[in-house]
Design a protein around this motif. Structure first.
Motif, PDB file in Angstrom:
ATOM      1  N   TRP A   1     100.747  20.374  49.460  1.00 39.67           N
ATOM      2  CA  TRP A   1     100.311  19.068  48.989  1.00 39.67           C
ATOM      3  C   TRP A   1     100.811  18.748  47.584  1.00 39.67           C
ATOM      4  O   TRP A   1     100.863  17.587  47.204  1.00 39.67           O
ATOM      5  CB  TRP A   1      98.793  18.965  49.041  1.00 39.67           C
ATOM      6  CG  TRP A   1      98.296  18.840  50.449  1.00 39.67           C
ATOM      7  CD1 TRP A   1      97.635  19.780  51.179  1.00 39.67           C
ATOM      8  CD2 TRP A   1      98.472  17.712  51.314  1.00 39.67           C
ATOM      9  NE1 TRP A   1      97.378  19.310  52.447  1.00 39.67           N
ATOM     10  CE2 TRP A   1      97.867  18.042  52.551  1.00 39.67           C
ATOM     11  CE3 TRP A   1      99.057  16.459  51.170  1.00 39.67           C
ATOM     12  CZ2 TRP A   1      97.844  17.161  53.631  1.00 39.67           C
ATOM     13  CZ3 TRP A   1      99.040  15.579  52.246  1.00 39.67           C
ATOM     14  CH2 TRP A   1      98.445  15.927  53.458  1.00 39.67           C
ATOM     15  N   GLY A   2     101.222  19.761  46.829  1.00 43.85           N
ATOM     16  CA  GLY A   2     101.765  19.505  45.499  1.00 43.85           C
ATOM     17  C   GLY A   2     103.207  19.061  45.496  1.00 43.85           C
ATOM     18  O   GLY A   2     103.734  18.644  44.453  1.00 43.85           O
TER      19      GLY A   2
ATOM     20  N   GLN B   1     105.163  16.357  46.303  1.00 42.50           N
ATOM     21  CA  GLN B   1     105.217  14.953  46.682  1.00 42.50           C
ATOM     22  C   GLN B   1     106.629  14.534  47.088  1.00 42.50           C
ATOM     23  O   GLN B   1     106.799  13.752  48.027  1.00 42.50           O
ATOM     24  CB  GLN B   1     104.724  14.063  45.544  1.00 42.50           C
ATOM     25  CG  GLN B   1     104.603  12.585  45.909  1.00 42.50           C
ATOM     26  CD  GLN B   1     103.545  12.315  46.974  1.00 42.50           C
ATOM     27  OE1 GLN B   1     102.396  12.709  46.837  1.00 42.50           O
ATOM     28  NE2 GLN B   1     103.930  11.620  48.048  1.00 42.50           N
ATOM     29  N   ALA B   2     107.649  15.069  46.421  1.00 50.73           N
ATOM     30  CA  ALA B   2     109.032  14.723  46.789  1.00 50.73           C
ATOM     31  C   ALA B   2     109.342  15.170  48.210  1.00 50.73           C
ATOM     32  O   ALA B   2     110.007  14.453  48.981  1.00 50.73           O
ATOM     33  CB  ALA B   2     110.017  15.350  45.798  1.00 50.73           C
ATOM     34  N   GLY B   3     108.869  16.370  48.588  1.00 49.75           N
ATOM     35  CA  GLY B   3     109.080  16.852  49.949  1.00 49.75           C
ATOM     36  C   GLY B   3     108.325  16.014  50.970  1.00 49.75           C
ATOM     37  O   GLY B   3     108.850  15.725  52.058  1.00 49.75           O
ATOM     38  N   ILE B   4     107.112  15.610  50.629  1.00 47.93           N
ATOM     39  CA  ILE B   4     106.334  14.760  51.529  1.00 47.93           C
ATOM     40  C   ILE B   4     107.012  13.406  51.689  1.00 47.93           C
ATOM     41  O   ILE B   4     107.116  12.874  52.805  1.00 47.93           O
ATOM     42  CB  ILE B   4     104.898  14.603  50.994  1.00 47.93           C
ATOM     43  CG1 ILE B   4     104.187  15.956  50.976  1.00 47.93           C
ATOM     44  CG2 ILE B   4     104.114  13.596  51.846  1.00 47.93           C
ATOM     45  CD1 ILE B   4     102.847  15.948  50.272  1.00 47.93           C
ATOM     46  N   ASP B   5     107.510  12.851  50.587  1.00 52.38           N
ATOM     47  CA  ASP B   5     108.228  11.573  50.650  1.00 52.38           C
ATOM     48  C   ASP B   5     109.408  11.657  51.620  1.00 52.38           C
ATOM     49  O   ASP B   5     109.610  10.764  52.455  1.00 52.38           O
ATOM     50  CB  ASP B   5     108.751  11.185  49.265  1.00 52.38           C
ATOM     51  CG  ASP B   5     107.650  10.824  48.285  1.00 52.38           C
ATOM     52  OD1 ASP B   5     106.479  10.723  48.700  1.00 52.38           O
ATOM     53  OD2 ASP B   5     107.978  10.646  47.095  1.00 52.38           O
TER      54      ASP B   5
ATOM     55  N   VAL C   1     102.723   9.630  61.362  1.00 50.87           N
ATOM     56  CA  VAL C   1     102.092  10.435  60.318  1.00 50.87           C
ATOM     57  C   VAL C   1     100.636  10.636  60.712  1.00 50.87           C
ATOM     58  O   VAL C   1      99.935   9.678  61.066  1.00 50.87           O
ATOM     59  CB  VAL C   1     102.190   9.756  58.940  1.00 50.87           C
ATOM     60  CG1 VAL C   1     101.341  10.502  57.906  1.00 50.87           C
ATOM     61  CG2 VAL C   1     103.643   9.696  58.486  1.00 50.87           C
ATOM     62  N   VAL C   2     100.195  11.887  60.665  1.00 48.47           N
ATOM     63  CA  VAL C   2      98.821  12.235  61.022  1.00 48.47           C
ATOM     64  C   VAL C   2      98.198  12.983  59.855  1.00 48.47           C
ATOM     65  O   VAL C   2      98.721  14.010  59.416  1.00 48.47           O
ATOM     66  CB  VAL C   2      98.770  13.105  62.299  1.00 48.47           C
ATOM     67  CG1 VAL C   2      97.325  13.503  62.614  1.00 48.47           C
ATOM     68  CG2 VAL C   2      99.391  12.370  63.473  1.00 48.47           C
ATOM     69  N   GLY C   3      97.078  12.488  59.344  1.00 42.09           N
ATOM     70  CA  GLY C   3      96.369  13.138  58.250  1.00 42.09           C
ATOM     71  C   GLY C   3      95.049  13.715  58.718  1.00 42.09           C
ATOM     72  O   GLY C   3      94.172  12.979  59.174  1.00 42.09           O
TER      73      GLY C   3
ATOM     74  N   ALA D   1      95.871  10.060  49.700  1.00 40.14           N
ATOM     75  CA  ALA D   1      96.670   9.311  48.731  1.00 40.14           C
ATOM     76  C   ALA D   1      98.117   9.782  48.718  1.00 40.14           C
ATOM     77  O   ALA D   1      99.047   8.973  48.554  1.00 40.14           O
ATOM     78  CB  ALA D   1      96.060   9.442  47.335  1.00 40.14           C
ATOM     79  N   ALA D   2      98.338  11.078  48.897  1.00 41.70           N
ATOM     80  CA  ALA D   2      99.710  11.600  48.928  1.00 41.70           C
ATOM     81  C   ALA D   2     100.491  11.030  50.113  1.00 41.70           C
ATOM     82  O   ALA D   2     101.670  10.669  49.980  1.00 41.70           O
ATOM     83  CB  ALA D   2      99.697  13.129  48.985  1.00 41.70           C
ATOM     84  N   LEU D   3      99.841  10.924  51.266  1.00 42.68           N
ATOM     85  CA  LEU D   3     100.502  10.326  52.429  1.00 42.68           C
ATOM     86  C   LEU D   3     100.747   8.836  52.207  1.00 42.68           C
ATOM     87  O   LEU D   3     101.824   8.320  52.551  1.00 42.68           O
ATOM     88  CB  LEU D   3      99.661  10.550  53.686  1.00 42.68           C
ATOM     89  CG  LEU D   3      99.480  12.006  54.143  1.00 42.68           C
ATOM     90  CD1 LEU D   3      98.555  12.072  55.352  1.00 42.68           C
ATOM     91  CD2 LEU D   3     100.824  12.654  54.462  1.00 42.68           C
TER      92      LEU D   3
END
Length: 327
Positions: A47-48, A50-54, A63-65, A92-94
């Motif tokens: 979760w830290g 953010q660039a990878g999640i983006d 996308v499933v949270g 919020a990250a998603l």
């Protein structure tokens, strides 16, 4: 047809190490989908990052949270803060990743909970007529949904999964199976119990309401959780809160009798409130999880034509135990 086309592309799955997340990841990979997982540990991304999640979210089909600290704990101040933080920050990250995407995903489904509705013994709570409750658990659900629906994401449809207790090989049913085999599979009775001022102020204590083990029990089978998400992909008219719950709600007395029959256990010791409270302290959980009357109906899904794979409680419990025996 309930299922979406299994040839659909990438899924980004946040909260992939839990009971539901592991099952969904397995199903999607078996169907040939690319699945990118996010978790605090044991996943493709943390979760830290953010660039990878983006990067993962850009161009994804779904996308499933599901992320968030389990509510199966004592509601201490530290645990309450972490329950809120873990849901709000991961959601919020998603949302940030979707907002930045050049090709945003057409669908984002995010966990919520059927516990958002009030204690209900009089009628089923639906998306259109349900009344939201009060207290800590309800405030958690409200905050989770606010984090999902805040801001503009014009290219992405958003659905809050107001999920009931999930039956399958694991989760709450595994605990109830163990208790039943030890002779503790009787009805779980509400009753009077002293509530201190601090717990009352925090909204974390269950108030005595229901007699005779008649607190309602709404549930959904793990197969239908996967089926409903596939159905949501195939039905773009569905958005907003969706009750992920079987139409066959029962009550605690019926649930425990069903489990005893499925396990061929002839007797279960009834459990009064005082016993439940002492047991909850011992295993670090809260009695609200079994004493609140949750009566929820899947209005939107039934109206859209979803056919439940497991609409009957007896069959769903037996199917869960059969899966566990094969594992």
């Amino acid at each position: 047809m309930n299922g979406a086309d299994t040839r659909r592309g990438r899924v980004v799955l946040g909260g992939s190490t839990g009971f539901i997340g592991q099952d969904l990841a397995r199903r999607w990979r078996a169907a040939g989908r690319e699945v990118i997982t996010i978790s605090r540990h044991g996943a493709d991304l943390t979760w830290g990052d953010q660039a990878g999640i983006d990067a993962a979210v850009d161009g994804a089909d779904l996308v499933v949270g599901l992320a968030g600290k389990s509510v199966n704990c004592r509601y201490t101040p530290a645990n309450r803060a972490e329950i809120f933080r873990s849901r709000e920050e991961t959601t919020a990250a998603l949302r940030t990743a979707i907002g930045r995407a050049a090709t945003p995903p057409p669908l984002w489904v995010n966990s919520s909970t059927a516990t958002i509705y009030r204690h209900a013994e009089d009628r089923a709570q639906t998306e259109s007529t349900g009344e939201l409750g009060t207290g800590f658990s309800v405030e958690v659900a409200r905050a989770w949904e606010r984090a999902l629906f805040t801001g503009e994401l014009p290219g992405t449809r958003r659905v809050a999964l107001r999920t009931a207790i999930v039956l399958g090989d694991g989760g709450v049913l595994a605990t109830l199976r163990t208790l039943t085999r030890r002779g503790l599979g009787g009805t779980q009775h509400d009753g009077h119990w002293p509530i201190g001022r601090a717990r009352r102020a925090a909204g974390t204590a269950h108030e005595f309401r229901t007699r005779g083990g008649r607190q309602r029990f709404s549930w959904v089978h793990l197969d239908d959780v996967a089926g409903i998400i596939a159905f949501l992909e195939a039905h773009p008219e569905l958005e907003g809160p969706v009750n992920v719950v079987s139409p066959g709600a029962g009550d605690n007395r019926t649930l425990m009798a069903t489990i005893r029959r499925a396990l061929d256990v002839p007797f279960g010791l009834p459990q009064p409130r005082w016993m439940l409270e002492l047991g909850a302290i011992g295993i670090r959980t809260e009695t609200e999880l079994i004493l609140k009357s949750r009566w929820v109906a899947p209005e939107k899904l039934l109206a859209a034509g979803y056919a439940f794979a497991h609409p009957d409680l007896d069959e769903a419990v037996r199917a869960s135990f059969t899966t566990a025996a094969r594992a």
